[in-house]
Design an enzyme around this catalytic site. Structure first.
Site, PDB file in Angstrom:
ATOM      1  N   LEU A   1      28.903 -29.217 -13.067  1.00 59.05           N
ATOM      2  CA  LEU A   1      29.429 -30.922 -13.040  1.00 59.05           C
ATOM      3  C   LEU A   1      30.545 -31.084 -13.717  1.00 59.05           C
ATOM      4  O   LEU A   1      30.918 -30.421 -14.827  1.00 59.05           O
ATOM      5  CB  LEU A   1      28.081 -31.562 -13.503  1.00 59.05           C
ATOM      6  CG  LEU A   1      26.943 -31.616 -12.724  1.00 59.05           C
ATOM      7  CD1 LEU A   1      25.833 -32.421 -13.574  1.00 59.05           C
ATOM      8  CD2 LEU A   1      26.995 -32.416 -11.492  1.00 59.05           C
ATOM      9  N   ASP A   2      31.589 -31.583 -13.237  1.00 64.97           N
ATOM     10  CA  ASP A   2      32.688 -31.902 -13.984  1.00 64.97           C
ATOM     11  C   ASP A   2      32.679 -32.675 -15.353  1.00 64.97           C
ATOM     12  O   ASP A   2      31.542 -33.381 -15.443  1.00 64.97           O
ATOM     13  CB  ASP A   2      33.731 -32.522 -13.091  1.00 64.97           C
ATOM     14  CG  ASP A   2      33.704 -34.006 -12.523  1.00 64.97           C
ATOM     15  OD1 ASP A   2      33.157 -34.787 -13.177  1.00 64.97           O
ATOM     16  OD2 ASP A   2      33.803 -34.326 -11.142  1.00 64.97           O
ATOM     17  N   LEU A   3      33.601 -33.052 -15.939  1.00 63.22           N
ATOM     18  CA  LEU A   3      33.755 -33.464 -17.063  1.00 63.22           C
ATOM     19  C   LEU A   3      33.083 -34.995 -17.265  1.00 63.22           C
ATOM     20  O   LEU A   3      32.296 -35.136 -18.049  1.00 63.22           O
ATOM     21  CB  LEU A   3      35.118 -33.676 -17.809  1.00 63.22           C
ATOM     22  CG  LEU A   3      35.343 -34.357 -19.059  1.00 63.22           C
ATOM     23  CD1 LEU A   3      34.973 -33.603 -20.128  1.00 63.22           C
ATOM     24  CD2 LEU A   3      36.922 -34.515 -19.217  1.00 63.22           C
TER      25      LEU A   3
END
Length: 247
Positions: free
Chosen positions: A111-113
């Protein structure tokens, strides 16, 4: 050491290292290429080298234990954390926030930042790779808050896939859950999940993604798991959902 050309085939060393929780299979192959892995006192030169019972594997001179029983955990990722073991820029990562009693784990995908919600973790790198593949057929479901005017017809058209900046994205199901002013919550489902796929697709529709929460990965649900918490999937449930998983 089992010769790659022989008929006495054990298990490929990169897969063995992944099952042992050392690294993903791909990262294990990189370790081999950089000369960090030895088998029975001899540096491993080829990722197609096989491991047999009783073989001794060293990484940077330290022994690698035998793979333990495959385990899987649900983790509620907070926004603002990277899904990586190390960040060159020194930004906080999910693995820095794990409970100390947790063994070394790898994530199933990322999951991105700025995304949050369900992230699966496992001590079996080979399983992580398997579950990341679109061929697994598992639907990944999200709640997505967007800013802008939502066109239901354009959302519906995403079921046929879309090309954004030359990248082809597969079928996406997207429906409006609720709207308040210029903000809407969408229910989004997809099977592949390329890098920042939802954000890029929504931007192509003229929508800014202001919050993205993964609520399910295949049969595993975020449920009421608190932010930052980790919960192990019951071994019986794991065997039912993944009957071909190792030991």
């Amino acid at each position: 050491m089992t010769n790659p050309e022989s008929g006495e085939r054990g298990e490929r060393i990169a897969k063995y290292l992944a099952r042992a929780g050392v690294a993903s299979r791909r990262d294990a192959e990189r370790m081999i290429e950089s000369g960090r892995v030895a088998l029975n006192g001899t540096k491993v030169l080829h990722p197609a080298t096989f491991v047999a019972a009783g073989d001794i594997i060293l990484i940077d001179g330290s022994p690698v234990g035998e793979p333990s029983r495959t385990r899987l955990w649900r983790y509620h990722k907070r926004a603002g954390l990277l899904t990586t073991h190390r960040d060159p820029e020194g930004r906080p990562t999910i693995f820095e926030r794990m409970p100390p009693e947790l063994p070394r784990v790898v994530s199933v995908g990322r999951l991105d930042l700025n995304s949050e919600g369900l992230l699966l973790l496992t001590n079996d790198g080979a399983l992580a790779r398997q579950l990341e593949l679109p061929t697994t057929g598992w639907l990944r479901r999200y709640r997505v808050r967007v800013h802008g005017t939502v066109d239901p017809a354009r959302l519906a058209a995403l079921k046929g896939g879309i090309v954004v900046d030359g990248v082809r994205y597969g079928p996406i199901s997207a429906e409006i859950d609720s709207t308040k002013g210029s903000n809407s919550w969408l229910a989004v489902g997809l099977n592949e999940g390329k890098n920042r796929e939802i954000r890029k697709v929504m931007a192509a529709l003229g929508l800014e993604t202001t919050r993205l929460i993964r609520i399910a990965y295949g049969p595993f649900q975020l449920g009421n798991l608190p932010r930052g918490a980790v919960a192990e999937v019951n071994p019986k449930v794991l065997r039912e959902q993944l009957p071909k998983v190792g030991r």
